[in-house]
Design an enzyme around this catalytic site. Structure first.
Site, PDB file in Angstrom:
ATOM      1  N   GLU A 165      82.410  29.031  30.861  1.00 50.76           N
ATOM      2  CA  GLU A 165      83.163  29.245  32.101  1.00 50.76           C
ATOM      3  C   GLU A 165      84.631  28.851  31.958  1.00 50.76           C
ATOM      4  OE1 GLU A 165      82.013  24.920  32.407  1.00 50.76           O
ATOM      5  OE2 GLU A 165      81.206  26.742  31.498  1.00 50.76           O
TER       6      GLU A 165
ATOM      7  N   CYS B 156      77.123  22.496  27.668  1.00 52.00           N
ATOM      8  CA  CYS B 156      77.679  21.196  27.286  1.00 52.00           C
ATOM      9  C   CYS B 156      76.583  20.118  27.319  1.00 52.00           C
ATOM     10  CB  CYS B 156      78.882  20.842  28.155  1.00 52.00           C
ATOM     11  SG  CYS B 156      79.895  19.491  27.472  1.00 52.00           S
TER      12      CYS B 156
ATOM     13  N   HIS C 157      82.066  25.356  26.742  1.00 49.79           N
ATOM     14  CA  HIS C 157      82.043  25.766  28.142  1.00 49.79           C
ATOM     15  C   HIS C 157      82.396  27.244  28.256  1.00 49.79           C
ATOM     16  CE1 HIS C 157      81.732  21.835  30.239  1.00 49.79           C
ATOM     17  NE2 HIS C 157      82.269  21.385  29.115  1.00 49.79           N
TER      18      HIS C 157
END
Length: 203
Positions: free
Chosen positions: A184, A80, A182
């Site tokens: 994750e 990001c 992202h």
């Protein structure tokens, strides 16, 4: 097995990245210490917020030259805002330099769509990347951003997405990788990317 350093410079969702690595059986260490970054097998640079504020914090901790040194011999992944800082600079709020791994600058997305861009979008792979092994082009990942990197060298762009206009979604140059989205927070697809990253230099 060694560890992946998650750079702590006062911004970023550090715990979600660490939790994702732990889920994959990879050891993550949150740290802002140069010595621990030096000993890491790989480095993740997360980030949320405004580019100039993050850059000032990175500089204030003396981590700019440290990160440039890390990329000489180990994998570095920017996520990001962390990906945006891989570029030569940004126009967000005010002109600001960046780490300079990727040619180009960060600018506000020029789109008729609502900003910030929040949600799931599909990827189109433009160049091979170790991050994408086992993943098909068209996979959906999670974005949260209003600014994006405007790459000058298309060879450094590994994936794009569409948000009313083509948006650089992932970059790569040498040992350096970046995802505007992202991983994750992107379910099994994102976990596979982190697994791929963890396998680049950890054994």
């Amino acid at each position: 097995m060694g560890y992946i350093a998650i750079v702590d410079y006062g911004v970023g969702n550090l715990m979600s990245v660490e939790n994702a690595l732990r889920y994959l059986g990879l050891k993550g260490k949150i740290t802002g210490e140069a010595s621990q970054l030096d000993r890491a097998d790989a480095v993740i640079l997360p980030g949320v917020g405004a580019f100039p504020d993050a850059w000032e914090k990175l500089q204030g901790k003396g981590l700019v030259p440290v990160l440039r040194r890390q990329a000489e011999d180990k994998p570095v992944l920017g996520i990001c805002l962390g990906m945006q800082m891989l570029f030569q600079g940004s126009e967000e709020v005010r002109p600001c330099p960046g780490l300079g791994f990727i040619r180009g600058r960060v600018r506000r997305i020029e789109t008729a769509c609502k900003l910030p861009h929040i949600g799931w979008n599909s990827l189109t792979f433009t160049h091979d990347s170790p991050l994408f092994q086992g993943i098909d082009s068209g996979a959906y990942v999670y974005f949260v951003h209003s600014f994006c990197g405007m790459a000058e060298d298309s060879a450094q762009v590994t994936a794009v997405t569409d948000y009313g206009t083509p948006v650089v979604a992932a970059v790569g140059q040498g040992n350096v990788y970046g995802t505007q989205f992202h991983p994750e927070k992107s379910g099994e697809i994102g976990l596979q990317m982190l697994r791929n990253f963890g396998g680049l230099n950890l054994c």
